[in-house]
Design a protein around this motif. Structure first.
Motif, PDB file in Angstrom:
ATOM      1  N   LEU A   1       0.840  -1.189   0.000  1.00  0.00           N
ATOM      2  CA  LEU A   1       0.000   0.000   0.000  1.00  0.00           C
ATOM      3  C   LEU A   1       0.877   1.241   0.000  1.00  0.00           C
ATOM      4  CD1 LEU A   1      -2.657  -1.012   2.679  1.00  0.00           C
ATOM      5  CD2 LEU A   1      -2.933  -1.028   0.182  1.00  0.00           C
ATOM      6  N   ALA A   2       0.503   2.218  -0.788  1.00  0.00           N
ATOM      7  CA  ALA A   2       1.249   3.481  -0.814  1.00  0.00           C
ATOM      8  C   ALA A   2       1.033   4.226   0.498  1.00  0.00           C
ATOM      9  CB  ALA A   2       0.786   4.331  -1.988  1.00  0.00           C
ATOM     10  N   GLN A   3       2.118   4.783   1.029  1.00  0.00           N
ATOM     11  CA  GLN A   3       2.057   5.601   2.233  1.00  0.00           C
ATOM     12  C   GLN A   3       2.150   7.070   1.815  1.00  0.00           C
ATOM     13  OE1 GLN A   3       1.890   3.632   5.304  1.00  0.00           O
ATOM     14  NE2 GLN A   3       1.612   2.150   3.656  1.00  0.00           N
ATOM     15  N   HIS A   4       1.228   7.875   2.288  1.00  0.00           N
ATOM     16  CA  HIS A   4       1.196   9.286   1.901  1.00  0.00           C
ATOM     17  C   HIS A   4       1.455  10.146   3.136  1.00  0.00           C
ATOM     18  CE1 HIS A   4      -0.437   8.121  -2.007  1.00  0.00           C
ATOM     19  NE2 HIS A   4      -1.278   7.337  -1.364  1.00  0.00           N
ATOM     20  N   TYR A   5       2.402  11.082   3.018  1.00  0.00           N
ATOM     21  CA  TYR A   5       2.788  11.954   4.130  1.00  0.00           C
ATOM     22  C   TYR A   5       2.655  13.409   3.675  1.00  0.00           C
ATOM     23  CZ  TYR A   5       5.039   7.505   5.296  1.00  0.00           C
ATOM     24  OH  TYR A   5       5.302   6.169   5.536  1.00  0.00           O
ATOM     25  N   PRO A   6       1.443  13.936   3.582  1.00  0.00           N
ATOM     26  CA  PRO A   6       1.253  15.274   3.010  1.00  0.00           C
ATOM     27  C   PRO A   6       1.845  16.402   3.845  1.00  0.00           C
ATOM     28  CG  PRO A   6      -0.807  14.417   3.882  1.00  0.00           C
ATOM     29  CD  PRO A   6       0.165  13.283   3.883  1.00  0.00           C
ATOM     30  N   GLN A   7       1.991  16.197   5.145  1.00  0.00           N
ATOM     31  CA  GLN A   7       2.619  17.163   6.033  1.00  0.00           C
ATOM     32  C   GLN A   7       3.361  16.391   7.115  1.00  0.00           C
ATOM     33  OE1 GLN A   7       0.283  20.439   7.588  1.00  0.00           O
ATOM     34  NE2 GLN A   7      -1.201  20.289   5.905  1.00  0.00           N
ATOM     35  N   PRO A   8       4.330  17.024   7.782  1.00  0.00           N
ATOM     36  CA  PRO A   8       4.988  16.316   8.892  1.00  0.00           C
ATOM     37  C   PRO A   8       3.973  15.853   9.929  1.00  0.00           C
ATOM     38  CG  PRO A   8       6.209  18.292   8.303  1.00  0.00           C
ATOM     39  CD  PRO A   8       4.937  18.349   7.521  1.00  0.00           C
ATOM     40  N   GLY A   9       4.073  14.587  10.297  1.00  0.00           N
ATOM     41  CA  GLY A   9       3.172  14.020  11.281  1.00  0.00           C
ATOM     42  C   GLY A   9       1.874  13.476  10.721  1.00  0.00           C
ATOM     43  N   TRP A  10       1.610  13.716   9.448  1.00  0.00           N
ATOM     44  CA  TRP A  10       0.390  13.209   8.815  1.00  0.00           C
ATOM     45  C   TRP A  10       0.713  11.901   8.077  1.00  0.00           C
ATOM     46  CZ3 TRP A  10      -3.406  17.204   6.331  1.00  0.00           C
ATOM     47  CH2 TRP A  10      -3.592  18.277   7.202  1.00  0.00           C
ATOM     48  N   VAL A  11      -0.201  10.940   8.178  1.00  0.00           N
ATOM     49  CA  VAL A  11      -0.056   9.666   7.466  1.00  0.00           C
ATOM     50  C   VAL A  11      -1.414   9.307   6.885  1.00  0.00           C
ATOM     51  CG1 VAL A  11       0.777   7.291   7.548  1.00  0.00           C
ATOM     52  CG2 VAL A  11       1.630   8.957   9.222  1.00  0.00           C
ATOM     53  N   GLU A  12      -1.458   9.099   5.584  1.00  0.00           N
ATOM     54  CA  GLU A  12      -2.738   8.818   4.917  1.00  0.00           C
ATOM     55  C   GLU A  12      -2.621   7.593   4.010  1.00  0.00           C
ATOM     56  OE1 GLU A  12      -4.338  13.460   4.636  1.00  0.00           O
ATOM     57  OE2 GLU A  12      -3.680  12.422   2.809  1.00  0.00           O
ATOM     58  N   HIS A  13      -3.777   6.953   3.803  1.00  0.00           N
ATOM     59  CA  HIS A  13      -3.921   5.891   2.814  1.00  0.00           C
ATOM     60  C   HIS A  13      -5.050   6.252   1.859  1.00  0.00           C
ATOM     61  CE1 HIS A  13      -2.063   2.458   5.465  1.00  0.00           C
ATOM     62  NE2 HIS A  13      -1.151   3.190   4.859  1.00  0.00           N
ATOM     63  N   ASP A  14      -5.022   5.639   0.709  1.00  0.00           N
ATOM     64  CA  ASP A  14      -6.111   5.755  -0.263  1.00  0.00           C
ATOM     65  C   ASP A  14      -7.052   4.570  -0.021  1.00  0.00           C
ATOM     66  OD1 ASP A  14      -7.815   5.700  -2.443  1.00  0.00           O
ATOM     67  OD2 ASP A  14      -6.239   5.979  -3.937  1.00  0.00           O
ATOM     68  N   ALA A  15      -8.240   4.840   0.493  1.00  0.00           N
ATOM     69  CA  ALA A  15      -9.165   3.754   0.821  1.00  0.00           C
ATOM     70  C   ALA A  15      -9.571   2.961  -0.413  1.00  0.00           C
ATOM     71  CB  ALA A  15     -10.407   4.316   1.527  1.00  0.00           C
ATOM     72  N   ALA A  16      -9.662   3.630  -1.561  1.00  0.00           N
ATOM     73  CA  ALA A  16      -9.979   2.907  -2.798  1.00  0.00           C
ATOM     74  C   ALA A  16      -8.877   1.911  -3.131  1.00  0.00           C
ATOM     75  CB  ALA A  16     -10.188   3.891  -3.949  1.00  0.00           C
ATOM     76  N   GLU A  17      -7.618   2.295  -2.897  1.00  0.00           N
ATOM     77  CA  GLU A  17      -6.503   1.373  -3.138  1.00  0.00           C
ATOM     78  C   GLU A  17      -6.581   0.183  -2.185  1.00  0.00           C
ATOM     79  OE1 GLU A  17      -1.603   1.323  -3.236  1.00  0.00           O
ATOM     80  OE2 GLU A  17      -2.661   2.728  -1.937  1.00  0.00           O
ATOM     81  N   ILE A  18      -6.910   0.437  -0.926  1.00  0.00           N
ATOM     82  CA  ILE A  18      -7.063  -0.660   0.037  1.00  0.00           C
ATOM     83  C   ILE A  18      -8.082  -1.659  -0.479  1.00  0.00           C
ATOM     84  CG2 ILE A  18      -7.964  -1.242   2.321  1.00  0.00           C
ATOM     85  CD1 ILE A  18      -6.694   1.334   3.365  1.00  0.00           C
ATOM     86  N   TRP A  19      -9.228  -1.169  -0.921  1.00  0.00           N
ATOM     87  CA  TRP A  19     -10.285  -2.061  -1.408  1.00  0.00           C
ATOM     88  C   TRP A  19      -9.844  -2.819  -2.661  1.00  0.00           C
ATOM     89  CZ3 TRP A  19     -13.889  -5.312  -1.531  1.00  0.00           C
ATOM     90  CH2 TRP A  19     -14.667  -5.539  -2.673  1.00  0.00           C
ATOM     91  N   GLU A  20      -9.321  -2.092  -3.635  1.00  0.00           N
ATOM     92  CA  GLU A  20      -8.985  -2.733  -4.908  1.00  0.00           C
ATOM     93  C   GLU A  20      -7.907  -3.799  -4.735  1.00  0.00           C
ATOM     94  OE1 GLU A  20      -7.936   0.726  -7.064  1.00  0.00           O
ATOM     95  OE2 GLU A  20     -10.018   1.417  -7.251  1.00  0.00           O
ATOM     96  N   LYS A  21      -6.887  -3.504  -3.924  1.00  0.00           N
ATOM     97  CA  LYS A  21      -5.819  -4.482  -3.742  1.00  0.00           C
ATOM     98  C   LYS A  21      -6.255  -5.639  -2.845  1.00  0.00           C
ATOM     99  CE  LYS A  21      -1.928  -1.548  -4.930  1.00  0.00           C
ATOM    100  NZ  LYS A  21      -0.628  -0.929  -4.516  1.00  0.00           N
ATOM    101  N   SER A  22      -7.113  -5.378  -1.877  1.00  0.00           N
ATOM    102  CA  SER A  22      -7.640  -6.459  -1.044  1.00  0.00           C
ATOM    103  C   SER A  22      -8.470  -7.412  -1.894  1.00  0.00           C
ATOM    104  CB  SER A  22      -8.486  -5.895   0.103  1.00  0.00           C
ATOM    105  OG  SER A  22      -7.706  -5.122   0.983  1.00  0.00           O
ATOM    106  N   LEU A  23      -9.302  -6.861  -2.762  1.00  0.00           N
ATOM    107  CA  LEU A  23     -10.124  -7.696  -3.638  1.00  0.00           C
ATOM    108  C   LEU A  23      -9.250  -8.520  -4.575  1.00  0.00           C
ATOM    109  CD1 LEU A  23     -12.889  -8.563  -4.727  1.00  0.00           C
ATOM    110  CD2 LEU A  23     -12.815  -6.561  -6.260  1.00  0.00           C
TER     111      LEU A  23
END
Length: 493
Positions: free
Chosen positions: A35-57
């Motif tokens: 899964l791609a890890q996204h760090y848009p600002q220091p201390g922020w950590v985000e995921h793409d929920a659509a990517e989670i679903w598509e890759k899990s499927l």
């Protein structure tokens, strides 16, 4: 149907996986996608929920094909990274904003304001959890305040942790959360069964956006036929650390395990006793079945395997995680280097959201291997702090059962035994999070009458690491760690 198979979705922080199990606990196959890890600002950590679903499927489809088709899969179990928040639209089933990951620290000021308002003691009594950005409630409020699509969704807004998101997508609209994940949001009282209205009001989260809370074993709908060719029943749901506790067979009060994954998480079974910590540990729900609820005392470290990933991806000190063992063995010690792995703040028992990472003791003679060894040693140092807090809360570790990707490193397992000064047991299959989810699904699918029988049938052998470090060297290591905490701008609790 030939011998039934159990499909597990193990949705983690850095990857999502699907695993196929036989009823005797043999893992028959695994499909994994990063899964791609996204760090848009220091201390922020985000995921793409659509990517989670598509890759899990996609991973799940690979395992269904390995099973010989959906007709050969008796049930699905799902386990997931906890506390991560997904917001989506009930009408479209699409995410409304990036998922905020459990490691994210953006709500530290919100937590501090609640603490200054005198709310922390009451929140901890009701939920078992301290005020920290780690948990889900302040993440949900942040999305309502800062994500325009979330704020505008109104009655169409759905909030959930990752298992809720996957069940919604798999079933085409069932909105549920199992009790173990719900207990990590700070919106459910630890001894409750539903969302707590007072907590929802305090954090500013509308209950109508939340899923229905359910047991860990049950009938959680069926997958849409289009995903796997025919519907498959979903029968087990559990947060990853509780699932690893079940997968390790920690079914008796006092049993303790440590999962060494992206972070490191120790849970000790407390049976039916609702845990109350006086030493900055967490009370959490372990498992809820009809008429039976068990609890656990938990210590959470935010950075473990992610520190090794950081050494690899950001510093370039290693090419693969596997080479850390040889590097650690290549030096008799860390050459005086100590590391504070506070890349996402410090978790239990310190709970310092503002803490930053440090490498201390560098000289012109410091080599790459010294830094890598210091990184590995920092895990044992943090777990030693946790062991003291567990003992002070009346739950000393007799043996520590370890699992997760980092536990496969023999050097780490031995170092833990040396610094903790107690036996460390490692199962033959360290993927006990998925094993626990398989046990839940096997019981829910009617293959076993109880979790104890599932654990007996699906368990595996263990290898024991016994303490071997001389006492003076152990003392010197721990003194170096205490010195590092002292110079890191805060006093340890």
């Amino acid at each position: 149907m030939s011998e039934p198979r159990i499909l597990v979705l193990d949705e983690g922080t850095t990857s999502t996986r699907a695993m196929l199990y036989a009823p005797d606990g043999r893992r028959l196959g695994m499909a994994q996608a990063e899964l791609a890890q996204h760090y848009p600002q220091p201390g922020w950590v985000e995921h793409d929920a659509a990517e989670i679903w598509e890759k899990s499927l996609a991973c799940a489809r690979d395992m269904v094909a390995l099973a010989g088709g959906a007709d050969h899969v008796a049930a699905i179990g799902i386990t997931n990274q906890r506390e991560t928040v997904v917001a989506w639209d009930r009408r479209t089933g699409e995410p409304l904003a990036p998922a905020i990951v459990w490691q994210d620290r953006r709500t530290a000021d919100h937590c501090a304001a609640l603490r200054q308002a005198g709310e922390e003691d009451a929140i901890q009594r009701r939920t078992g959890l301290v005020l920290d950005p780690y948990f889900s409630a302040t993440k949900m409020r942040w999305l309502l305040d800062h994500a325009p699509a979330v704020a505008a969704a109104g009655d169409a807004l759905a909030f959930g942790t990752v298992e809720s998101w996957l069940v919604w997508k798999l079933t085409g609209g069932l909105h549920v959360s199992d009790a173990s994940n719900a207990s990590r949001t700070q919106l459910m009282a630890l001894d409750g069964t539903e969302w707590d209205r007072g907590l929802c009001d305090l954090f500013g989260v509308p209950p109508r956006a939340l899923p229905e809370i359910c047991d860990n074993i049950g009938a959680f709908g069926e997958t849409r036929a289009e995903w796997f060719g025919r519907p498959i029943a979903i029968r087990g749901l559990m947060g990853d650390q509780q699932a690893a506790t079940i997968g390790q067979g920690c079914l008796t009060p006092g049993d303790a395990k440590a999962t060494l994954g992206t972070g490191a998480f120790v849970l000790a079974n407390m049976g039916s006793n609702v845990p109350v910590s006086r030493h900055r540990l967490l009370g959490t729900l372990l498992c809820r079945l009809p008429g039976e609820t068990s609890y656990a005392l938990e210590g959470s470290l935010f950075v473990a395997g992610s520190l090794i990933q950081w050494l690899r991806d950001e510093l370039g000190l290693i090419a693969t995680a596997e080479e850390t063992e040889a590097l650690a063995r290549s030096m008799p010690d860390s050459g005086g280097v100590t590391m504070l792995p506070a890349l996402a703040g410090l978790g239990a028992p310190h709970w310092r959201a503002e803490a930053k990472g440090m490498i201390h003791g560098l000289t012109l003679g410091t080599k790459r291997a010294h830094i890598v060894r210091a990184a590995l040693e920092s895990l044992s140092h943090q777990l030693h702090d946790l062991s003291g807090a567990f003992a002070a809360d009346g739950v000393p570790w007799r043996v520590l059962r370890v699992d997760g990707g980092m536990s496969a490193n023999d050097w780490i397992a031995q170092d833990l035994a040396d610094i903790l000064n107690l036996p460390v047991d490692r199962p033959a299959d360290v993927e006990t999070t998925a094993k626990g989810a398989a046990m839940l699904a096997a019981v829910g699918g009617g293959l076993f009458p109880s979790l104890r029988e599932a654990a007996s049938a699906m368990g595996a052998g263990t290898r024991r690491f016994a303490p071997a470090l001389p006492g003076d060297r152990r003392a010197a290591r721990l003194e170096g760690w205490r010195t590092l905490l002292a110079v890191s701008a805060f006093s340890p609790v």
